[in-house]
Design a protein around this motif. Sequence first.
Motif, PDB file in Angstrom:
ATOM      1  N   GLY A   1     -65.225  55.910 105.534  1.00 32.71           N
ATOM      2  CA  GLY A   1     -65.894  57.218 105.536  1.00 32.71           C
ATOM      3  C   GLY A   1     -65.053  58.288 104.879  1.00 32.71           C
ATOM      4  O   GLY A   1     -65.566  59.129 104.121  1.00 32.71           O
ATOM      5  N   PHE A   2     -63.758  58.276 105.146  1.00 30.13           N
ATOM      6  CA  PHE A   2     -62.843  59.248 104.542  1.00 30.13           C
ATOM      7  C   PHE A   2     -62.848  59.138 103.022  1.00 30.13           C
ATOM      8  O   PHE A   2     -62.916  60.145 102.305  1.00 30.13           O
ATOM      9  N   LEU A   3     -62.798  57.912 102.516  1.00 26.91           N
ATOM     10  CA  LEU A   3     -62.748  57.702 101.075  1.00 26.91           C
ATOM     11  C   LEU A   3     -64.022  58.172 100.371  1.00 26.91           C
ATOM     12  O   LEU A   3     -63.991  58.542  99.197  1.00 26.91           O
ATOM     13  N   LEU A   4     -65.144  58.177 101.081  1.00 28.57           N
ATOM     14  CA  LEU A   4     -66.435  58.487 100.456  1.00 28.57           C
ATOM     15  C   LEU A   4     -66.968  59.875 100.802  1.00 28.57           C
ATOM     16  O   LEU A   4     -68.052  60.256 100.372  1.00 28.57           O
ATOM     17  N   SER A   5     -66.213  60.640 101.581  1.00 23.85           N
ATOM     18  CA  SER A   5     -66.764  61.873 102.157  1.00 23.85           C
ATOM     19  C   SER A   5     -66.681  63.100 101.249  1.00 23.85           C
ATOM     20  O   SER A   5     -67.193  64.166 101.599  1.00 23.85           O
ATOM     21  N   ARG A   6     -66.071  62.964 100.107  1.00 26.40           N
ATOM     22  CA  ARG A   6     -65.878  64.141  99.253  1.00 26.40           C
ATOM     23  C   ARG A   6     -67.208  64.763  98.829  1.00 26.40           C
ATOM     24  O   ARG A   6     -67.397  65.979  98.904  1.00 26.40           O
ATOM     25  N   ASN A   7     -68.136  63.925  98.354  1.00 30.47           N
ATOM     26  CA  ASN A   7     -69.418  64.432  97.853  1.00 30.47           C
ATOM     27  C   ASN A   7     -70.615  63.997  98.692  1.00 30.47           C
ATOM     28  O   ASN A   7     -71.756  64.274  98.315  1.00 30.47           O
ATOM     29  N   LEU A   8     -70.372  63.295  99.768  1.00 26.18           N
ATOM     30  CA  LEU A   8     -71.472  62.731 100.543  1.00 26.18           C
ATOM     31  C   LEU A   8     -71.431  63.216 101.984  1.00 26.18           C
ATOM     32  O   LEU A   8     -70.348  63.400 102.562  1.00 26.18           O
ATOM     33  N   LYS A   9     -72.609  63.397 102.561  1.00 24.53           N
ATOM     34  CA  LYS A   9     -72.678  63.638 103.995  1.00 24.53           C
ATOM     35  C   LYS A   9     -72.740  62.280 104.689  1.00 24.53           C
ATOM     36  O   LYS A   9     -73.688  61.515 104.510  1.00 24.53           O
ATOM     37  N   ILE A  10     -71.718  61.997 105.483  1.00 26.11           N
ATOM     38  CA  ILE A  10     -71.598  60.690 106.113  1.00 26.11           C
ATOM     39  C   ILE A  10     -71.821  60.834 107.615  1.00 26.11           C
ATOM     40  O   ILE A  10     -71.243  61.712 108.263  1.00 26.11           O
ATOM     41  N   VAL A  11     -72.650  59.964 108.149  1.00 23.30           N
ATOM     42  CA  VAL A  11     -72.930  59.941 109.586  1.00 23.30           C
ATOM     43  C   VAL A  11     -72.551  58.565 110.127  1.00 23.30           C
ATOM     44  O   VAL A  11     -73.095  57.555 109.680  1.00 23.30           O
ATOM     45  N   PRO A  12     -71.613  58.503 111.073  1.00 21.66           N
ATOM     46  CA  PRO A  12     -71.228  57.220 111.656  1.00 21.66           C
ATOM     47  C   PRO A  12     -72.029  56.911 112.923  1.00 21.66           C
ATOM     48  O   PRO A  12     -72.270  57.790 113.757  1.00 21.66           O
TER      49      PRO A  12
ATOM     50  N   GLU B   1     -56.703  48.964  96.389  1.00 20.87           N
ATOM     51  CA  GLU B   1     -57.449  47.750  96.063  1.00 20.87           C
ATOM     52  C   GLU B   1     -58.872  48.061  95.601  1.00 20.87           C
ATOM     53  O   GLU B   1     -59.728  47.189  95.568  1.00 20.87           O
ATOM     54  N   ARG B   2     -59.097  49.340  95.279  1.00 24.94           N
ATOM     55  CA  ARG B   2     -60.341  49.804  94.636  1.00 24.94           C
ATOM     56  C   ARG B   2     -61.570  49.569  95.512  1.00 24.94           C
ATOM     57  O   ARG B   2     -62.650  49.245  95.020  1.00 24.94           O
ATOM     58  N   LEU B   3     -61.396  49.764  96.809  1.00 25.34           N
ATOM     59  CA  LEU B   3     -62.510  49.566  97.724  1.00 25.34           C
ATOM     60  C   LEU B   3     -63.658  50.523  97.433  1.00 25.34           C
ATOM     61  O   LEU B   3     -64.835  50.127  97.402  1.00 25.34           O
ATOM     62  N   SER B   4     -63.342  51.805  97.223  1.00 27.21           N
ATOM     63  CA  SER B   4     -64.410  52.783  96.997  1.00 27.21           C
ATOM     64  C   SER B   4     -65.184  52.466  95.716  1.00 27.21           C
ATOM     65  O   SER B   4     -66.401  52.667  95.654  1.00 27.21           O
ATOM     66  N   GLU B   5     -64.492  51.941  94.709  1.00 28.29           N
ATOM     67  CA  GLU B   5     -65.169  51.589  93.452  1.00 28.29           C
ATOM     68  C   GLU B   5     -66.190  50.473  93.674  1.00 28.29           C
ATOM     69  O   GLU B   5     -67.296  50.506  93.115  1.00 28.29           O
ATOM     70  N   ILE B   6     -65.831  49.490  94.480  1.00 27.77           N
ATOM     71  CA  ILE B   6     -66.753  48.389  94.793  1.00 27.77           C
ATOM     72  C   ILE B   6     -67.990  48.922  95.506  1.00 27.77           C
ATOM     73  O   ILE B   6     -69.124  48.524  95.214  1.00 27.77           O
ATOM     74  N   ILE B   7     -67.775  49.841  96.441  1.00 25.93           N
ATOM     75  CA  ILE B   7     -68.899  50.436  97.181  1.00 25.93           C
ATOM     76  C   ILE B   7     -69.784  51.250  96.246  1.00 25.93           C
ATOM     77  O   ILE B   7     -71.015  51.186  96.315  1.00 25.93           O
ATOM     78  N   HIS B   8     -69.156  52.034  95.363  1.00 26.41           N
ATOM     79  CA  HIS B   8     -69.923  52.838  94.403  1.00 26.41           C
ATOM     80  C   HIS B   8     -70.878  51.969  93.586  1.00 26.41           C
ATOM     81  O   HIS B   8     -72.051  52.309  93.398  1.00 26.41           O
ATOM     82  N   LYS B   9     -70.352  50.851  93.089  1.00 26.16           N
ATOM     83  CA  LYS B   9     -71.168  49.974  92.244  1.00 26.16           C
ATOM     84  C   LYS B   9     -72.309  49.345  93.030  1.00 26.16           C
ATOM     85  O   LYS B   9     -73.440  49.275  92.550  1.00 26.16           O
ATOM     86  N   LYS B  10     -72.027  48.892  94.220  1.00 24.74           N
ATOM     87  CA  LYS B  10     -73.049  48.216  95.016  1.00 24.74           C
ATOM     88  C   LYS B  10     -74.163  49.169  95.433  1.00 24.74           C
ATOM     89  O   LYS B  10     -75.352  48.853  95.348  1.00 24.74           O
ATOM     90  N   LEU B  11     -73.796  50.356  95.894  1.00 23.50           N
ATOM     91  CA  LEU B  11     -74.782  51.290  96.435  1.00 23.50           C
ATOM     92  C   LEU B  11     -75.263  52.315  95.412  1.00 23.50           C
ATOM     93  O   LEU B  11     -76.098  53.174  95.735  1.00 23.50           O
ATOM     94  N   GLN B  12     -74.715  52.243  94.211  1.00 28.76           N
ATOM     95  CA  GLN B  12     -75.136  53.145  93.143  1.00 28.76           C
ATOM     96  C   GLN B  12     -75.000  54.618  93.546  1.00 28.76           C
ATOM     97  O   GLN B  12     -75.931  55.409  93.475  1.00 28.76           O
TER      98      GLN B  12
END
Length: 544
Positions: free
Chosen positions: A28-39, A257-268
């Motif tokens: 969530g931390f890695l993706l929270s810059r531009n996204l509203k994240i709800v856990p 290990e480029r985790l956020s990049e993998i997520i970006h590609k999968k979820l567009q």
Amino acid sequence: MQKEPKYIVITGGVLSGLGKGIASASIGFLLSRNLKIVPIKCDGYLNTDPGTMNPIEHGEVFVLDDGGEVDMDFGHYERFINIRCKAEWNLTMGKIFQSILEKERTGDYLGKTVQYIPHVTDEIKSWIYNIAKREKADLTLVEIGGTVGDLESDLYLEAVRQMRTEVGRNNIMFIHLTYIPIPSGSKEQKSKPTQQSVKILNERGLEPDIIIGRCSRLLDDKIKSKIAMFCNVEKEAVISGIDVKSVYEIPFNFEKERLSEIIHKKLQLYSPPDLDLWNPLVANIKKNHTRPEQQVNIAICGKYTALEDSYASIIEALHHCEAHLDLQVKTSWVETTDMEKGSVILEKVLKNVQGVIVPGGFGIRGIEGKIQVIRFVRENMIPFLGICYGMQLAVVEYARHICGIKEAHLREAEADGITGIVPVIDFLPTQRKVTKKGATMRLGGYDILITAGTKAHEIFADKQIRRRFRHRYEVNPEYVPLLEEKGLIFSGKAAGEDIVQVMELPGHPYFLGGQFHPELTSSLSNPAPLFYHFVKAASEYSQS
């Protein structure tokens, strides 16, 4: 028009306690810059919430601003993602069954036989979808509690399996946290537990998109290739979940290990990590854990010390202070029940301690030991922080030994058969007729008025603050004038209510207590002021 939310489901395998909550929070931390994240946390137990559970069994109860008593993973969510969570985001099987039974009684199912599938799974999905919609979430993190293969989590797994078809494969992904052991006598990382865990997941109709392997060292190329082949994932999607000294290193390790990049590609989607704020703070913690210029010894005196997770947020609050004060906090655990039995010598235990915390708790077991500790640090000018119950016991100690009320005690003691007490700590007026235990305390965020010219005002630099509470008892207003006459200062009171919230002792290096739980709102970028100034005072005490 609101976009359809994306979902990441995090599961765990092999064994419990691998750190799914911290892994979820780090993602969530890695993706929270531009996204509203709800856990959302899905727990399999039948309790409606963890509020009545023993902390030694389940870990600490994390209290939210809205009064929700939730799983301790919500502490990680709030600290990492910088959000204010809500009680409904903690989904338990108890809540699910309760909701279903209420609907059945009111005829919502139109006479149908109520079954696990579709009714339970539909209820789970509805809960998740509704939260995502109400909160207008860009990304919803769904952490499935427990270990894959546990009966308790199977209905959640079936629900998220169905979600994959309903929301579309490009809108949901699955991350599986597992364990990579290195057997004693062998230097080789073993993949078999991960293979077996993923096989169990496959049997539930789920295939992970990413596997995070928890291990004592980075996963080597050979083990990544093996896991990728046998678990049907890309090799780049096998991520090292290496052991760390500080949990705040985890997002940095994931990003290497480029985790956020993998997520970006999968979820567009695209939300580049913002690591700048944390970078120097994490560097400070790492440095002080390896080559500390100064070490401060803090004793935590309680009765749930058998499981450190009972005080997880306190430990994190101390880590936040490490980052900002450029020192190492070394904690020691003092079981105050043993002190009452005479098996622990007070002076010996606290000999090399520069600060003492007496945390929250319930029941009278161990309190006489805590009172001994509080008297010792008060008389020997050792910095002290009393949290909730700890503050109340500091008042009892002062009433006994300074005000001369030898029978000073907690009203709570009467429930354990102790008679002839003077209740300097008594029920809150709203709690006198309460009989149910769950969700009946004074819970959640409340405003506190801070008295000008006091130590508390100096610490908070504000006349009004908001903090979180979880208590049934208070300092008895009848005894406040006497306690103040004898030197105690009650420097914080509830806004609009005659309830003492902050206590301090002038002339002492640091002797403060809060009826609230300051650890619950502490974060790496903003340490809780009571903790920060407590550790600072302990540092000054050690140098003197």
